[in-house]
Scaffold this motif. Sequence first.
Motif, PDB file in Angstrom:
ATOM      1  N   LEU A  20       0.842  -1.193   0.000  1.00 30.52           N
ATOM      2  CA  LEU A  20       0.000   0.000   0.000  1.00 30.52           C
ATOM      3  C   LEU A  20       0.875   1.240   0.000  1.00 30.52           C
ATOM      4  O   LEU A  20       1.588   1.516   0.966  1.00 30.52           O
ATOM      5  N   THR A  21       0.834   1.984  -1.094  1.00 33.35           N
ATOM      6  CA  THR A  21       1.684   3.163  -1.221  1.00 33.35           C
ATOM      7  C   THR A  21       1.096   4.358  -0.486  1.00 33.35           C
ATOM      8  O   THR A  21      -0.120   4.514  -0.401  1.00 33.35           O
ATOM      9  N   PRO A  22       1.957   5.239   0.057  1.00 34.40           N
ATOM     10  CA  PRO A  22       1.483   6.417   0.789  1.00 34.40           C
ATOM     11  C   PRO A  22       1.151   7.567  -0.153  1.00 34.40           C
ATOM     12  O   PRO A  22       1.313   7.475  -1.367  1.00 34.40           O
ATOM     13  N   VAL A  23       0.721   8.675   0.444  1.00 39.44           N
ATOM     14  CA  VAL A  23       0.440   9.883  -0.330  1.00 39.44           C
ATOM     15  C   VAL A  23       1.740  10.629  -0.626  1.00 39.44           C
ATOM     16  O   VAL A  23       1.936  11.142  -1.727  1.00 39.44           O
ATOM     17  N   ILE A  24       2.638  10.688   0.378  1.00 35.50           N
ATOM     18  CA  ILE A  24       3.913  11.391   0.250  1.00 35.50           C
ATOM     19  C   ILE A  24       5.033  10.377   0.040  1.00 35.50           C
ATOM     20  O   ILE A  24       5.115   9.361   0.733  1.00 35.50           O
ATOM     21  N   SER A  25       5.922  10.667  -0.894  1.00 36.49           N
ATOM     22  CA  SER A  25       6.942   9.693  -1.309  1.00 36.49           C
ATOM     23  C   SER A  25       7.913   9.322  -0.198  1.00 36.49           C
ATOM     24  O   SER A  25       8.408   8.196  -0.152  1.00 36.49           O
ATOM     25  N   THR A  26       8.198  10.235   0.745  1.00 33.68           N
ATOM     26  CA  THR A  26       9.190   9.965   1.794  1.00 33.68           C
ATOM     27  C   THR A  26       8.585   9.380   3.063  1.00 33.68           C
ATOM     28  O   THR A  26       9.264   9.248   4.075  1.00 33.68           O
ATOM     29  N   THR A  27       7.315   9.037   3.033  1.00 33.92           N
ATOM     30  CA  THR A  27       6.645   8.493   4.219  1.00 33.92           C
ATOM     31  C   THR A  27       7.207   7.124   4.584  1.00 33.92           C
ATOM     32  O   THR A  27       7.443   6.273   3.723  1.00 33.92           O
ATOM     33  N   ARG A  28       7.386   6.904   5.917  1.00 35.66           N
ATOM     34  CA  ARG A  28       7.862   5.591   6.400  1.00 35.66           C
ATOM     35  C   ARG A  28       6.793   4.845   7.197  1.00 35.66           C
ATOM     36  O   ARG A  28       6.813   3.623   7.260  1.00 35.66           O
ATOM     37  N   SER A  29       5.873   5.577   7.841  1.00 32.95           N
ATOM     38  CA  SER A  29       4.764   4.919   8.545  1.00 32.95           C
ATOM     39  C   SER A  29       3.501   5.740   8.334  1.00 32.95           C
ATOM     40  O   SER A  29       3.561   6.956   8.188  1.00 32.95           O
ATOM     41  N   MET A  30       2.365   5.043   8.321  1.00 28.82           N
ATOM     42  CA  MET A  30       1.123   5.750   7.997  1.00 28.82           C
ATOM     43  C   MET A  30      -0.086   4.997   8.531  1.00 28.82           C
ATOM     44  O   MET A  30      -0.039   3.786   8.783  1.00 28.82           O
ATOM     45  N   MET A  31      -1.187   5.756   8.677  1.00 31.17           N
ATOM     46  CA  MET A  31      -2.480   5.193   9.081  1.00 31.17           C
ATOM     47  C   MET A  31      -3.562   5.842   8.232  1.00 31.17           C
ATOM     48  O   MET A  31      -3.410   6.975   7.778  1.00 31.17           O
TER      49      MET A  31
END
Length: 469
Positions: free
Chosen positions: A227-238
């Motif tokens: 699952l890809t994030p919205v921001i390219s440099t993101t390392r953790s997300m919810m």
Amino acid sequence: MLSQKAILNTIPYGIIITDADLRLELVNQWLISRLGEAFTLSPGSFLEDQFPELRERGITAVFELVKQSRQAFTISTRIHKHFIKLSSNPDTGLESMPQSTTIVPIFESEKLKNFLVIIQDVTDRVITEIDLQSEIHKLSILHEIDRAISTLDLDACLNIIVEQTVNIFSASFSAVFIKKDGVLSCVAEFGDKSKSGKKTDQHRMVDWCFEHKRTSLIRDTFIETDLTPVISTTRSMMASPMINHQNCFGVLVIESEQPEVFNWYDLELLEGLAARSAVAISNARYFVESEHSRAYLKAINDFTGDIIFTVDTDLKLTSANAGWDHFAVEKFGEEWHSTNCIGKYLLDAFPEEVKNKWKEITSQLLSGELNLYREDIPWSRSNGDYWYNQYCSIMRDSSEKIIGLIFTLRDITQRKLAENQLQSTNYRLEILLNSTRLMSQHQHNTDAMVKSISRHISESYQAYFVIYF
């Protein structure tokens, strides 16, 4: 009979017995098993030599306090989380076993003989307290969010949501996605773009969350790459879906440039935040739609030239158009202008002689006995006499419940004047026809004809006498 030591070894908490000089006499099996293989009991050694941390933390001074007071003393768990540091169950997530420790003096013939140290595992209580504190913290945050987003300004509501989300979770970026024309679009975002990198073209995390209507937590995007994030440099997300009345219309996403930042507690908090945000956004959207509808209907009502106003079931004015303002101000006074009269009791504006009549009419309408009431009413204005055709009908909501009444007054003065003119013309024609008929009946008797016509004209016009030349 069981020995004293055997009995103490069966007790489900730690026991330490020393003499009056704090030399070890006994440590029960419960405590020994938790001290580990590296621990070697040395009976007769000083307590602080066997457990040096007691001296370092100043706990041995408590024994002197117990000795002087000759009373048992329970060490505060707020100051000292434990008496002796013991490993905790890994599943609890605690650094060490939380303990409640009581030191009891034992006297023999009024002389202090021993100290009894009772060490109890209070892990369950501490976890319950932590859970309770977490719940209180979560409710406090959600309450603050409720207060912050209690605005009917949609743009302001969206901006508050993303800003508060970043602040609560100390994150790098937050965004709200709402489905528009079949596509999930970012409608609000907040974050430091200079650090957050570039927005990606695909947001599989957001799409998955919306499609499955489930929350999602990615601890490290380098490990969980599906699952890809919205921001390219993101390392953790919810991410959490925003659902109102079982309708999922968007997603609230939060991202950090640091791995392993979020946990399941954070995800639960985000879920509560998304639920409240969904309600706030829905309310703001409904308000915008209702304002548009209200403005549209008002424009139509003002354009018609009719006098239109509505009341609730208590006969208190709820709306009035521009036509009402011209009518009401001249007839009832400035206090009944639409900017002043909303919420006022309608019948207070009516003359006393018609109040009872309208109480009865409105009562029958609101009870459902009547569906519609209509009458023509005259009105003498400064520039002449006018006539209005008045309609009063029921307003119902989507469940067919009566919620008020709508009044419409249409200016029918020109119609009334035309009707009166037509009646007058018809009347004159009728006189003319009757006169012709009489003349034909008495054409050979002029006196009789004149008398008959004079009598007919006198009766028709209610005249005292008629003169012929």
